[in-house]
Motif scaffolding. Sequence first.
Motif, short mmCIF file in Angstrom:
data_model
loop_
_atom_site.label_atom_id
_atom_site.label_comp_id
_atom_site.label_asym_id
_atom_site.label_seq_id
_atom_site.Cartn_x
_atom_site.Cartn_y
_atom_site.Cartn_z
N ILE A 188 45.86 35.27 37.98
CA ILE A 188 46.11 34.01 37.06
C ILE A 188 45.48 34.34 35.70
O ILE A 188 46.17 34.04 34.61
CB ILE A 188 45.50 32.92 38.01
CG1 ILE A 188 46.39 32.59 39.11
CG2 ILE A 188 45.89 31.78 36.89
CD1 ILE A 188 46.06 31.41 40.05
N GLU A 189 44.31 34.83 35.84
CA GLU A 189 43.57 34.93 34.18
C GLU A 189 44.48 36.09 33.61
O GLU A 189 44.50 35.80 32.34
CB GLU A 189 42.25 35.33 34.73
CG GLU A 189 41.36 34.07 35.07
CD GLU A 189 41.61 32.56 34.37
OE1 GLU A 189 41.45 32.76 33.37
OE2 GLU A 189 41.64 31.62 35.09
N LYS A 221 47.44 34.38 32.15
CA LYS A 221 47.26 33.67 30.75
C LYS A 221 46.63 34.31 29.64
O LYS A 221 47.30 34.12 28.59
CB LYS A 221 46.03 32.63 31.31
CG LYS A 221 46.19 31.75 32.23
CD LYS A 221 44.80 30.70 32.56
CE LYS A 221 45.26 29.71 33.51
NZ LYS A 221 43.77 28.99 33.82
N TRP A 257 49.51 37.85 42.61
CA TRP A 257 48.45 36.93 43.24
C TRP A 257 47.87 36.92 44.61
O TRP A 257 46.81 36.86 44.85
CB TRP A 257 49.27 35.55 43.03
CG TRP A 257 48.09 34.31 43.38
CD1 TRP A 257 47.07 33.96 42.43
CD2 TRP A 257 47.77 33.60 44.47
NE1 TRP A 257 46.27 32.98 43.20
CE2 TRP A 257 46.76 32.93 44.34
CE3 TRP A 257 48.37 33.89 45.74
CZ2 TRP A 257 46.20 32.10 45.24
CZ3 TRP A 257 48.03 32.91 46.87
CH2 TRP A 257 46.86 32.15 46.51
N ARG A 292 45.46 39.84 44.23
CA ARG A 292 44.29 39.52 43.34
C ARG A 292 43.78 38.09 42.90
O ARG A 292 43.02 37.96 42.30
CB ARG A 292 44.64 40.19 41.92
CG ARG A 292 44.98 41.66 41.82
CD ARG A 292 43.64 42.59 42.09
NE ARG A 292 43.97 43.92 42.43
CZ ARG A 292 44.15 44.87 41.50
NH1 ARG A 292 43.48 44.52 40.34
NH2 ARG A 292 44.27 46.23 41.77
N ASP A 293 44.46 37.16 43.62
CA ASP A 293 44.14 35.70 43.47
C ASP A 293 43.98 35.33 42.06
O ASP A 293 44.86 35.49 41.06
CB ASP A 293 42.81 35.57 44.45
CG ASP A 293 42.64 34.27 45.04
OD1 ASP A 293 41.68 33.49 44.63
OD2 ASP A 293 43.44 33.79 45.65
N ASP A 294 42.76 34.69 41.82
CA ASP A 294 42.43 33.98 40.65
C ASP A 294 42.41 35.05 39.52
O ASP A 294 42.68 34.50 38.29
CB ASP A 294 41.13 33.13 40.82
CG ASP A 294 41.38 32.17 41.34
OD1 ASP A 294 42.43 31.39 41.81
OD2 ASP A 294 40.37 31.42 41.77
N ALA A 295 41.95 36.37 39.60
CA ALA A 295 42.10 37.37 38.56
C ALA A 295 43.58 37.67 38.19
O ALA A 295 43.81 37.66 36.98
CB ALA A 295 41.78 38.67 39.20
#
Length: 86
Positions: A71-72, A75, A63, A66-69
């Motif tokens: 998280i995606e 998922k 995280w 890569r931040d939100d990438a």
Amino acid sequence: MVTETWHGCLFHAAVAADPNSLPLRALLERHKAEVASCAAAATGLSAAETELFVIIEGLTQAWPLRDDAAIEAAKRLAQALRAALG
């Protein structure tokens, strides 16, 4: 994620600071087992504690870079795991 991930895992840091400490290693192992168990219970995937643990640990490490990438991606991995287990 925003406030804690940058610091890394306190338990890992403690073991890294004193790698020969058996009590610290036991604490790390107990904490990580609790995380995996909670994830399995929360998702209803009791047969996949290790897989969920790998997803969570990977997300925690990825995280900050890569931040939100990240998280995606976590998922998608969780969805694939759920589909694989039926």
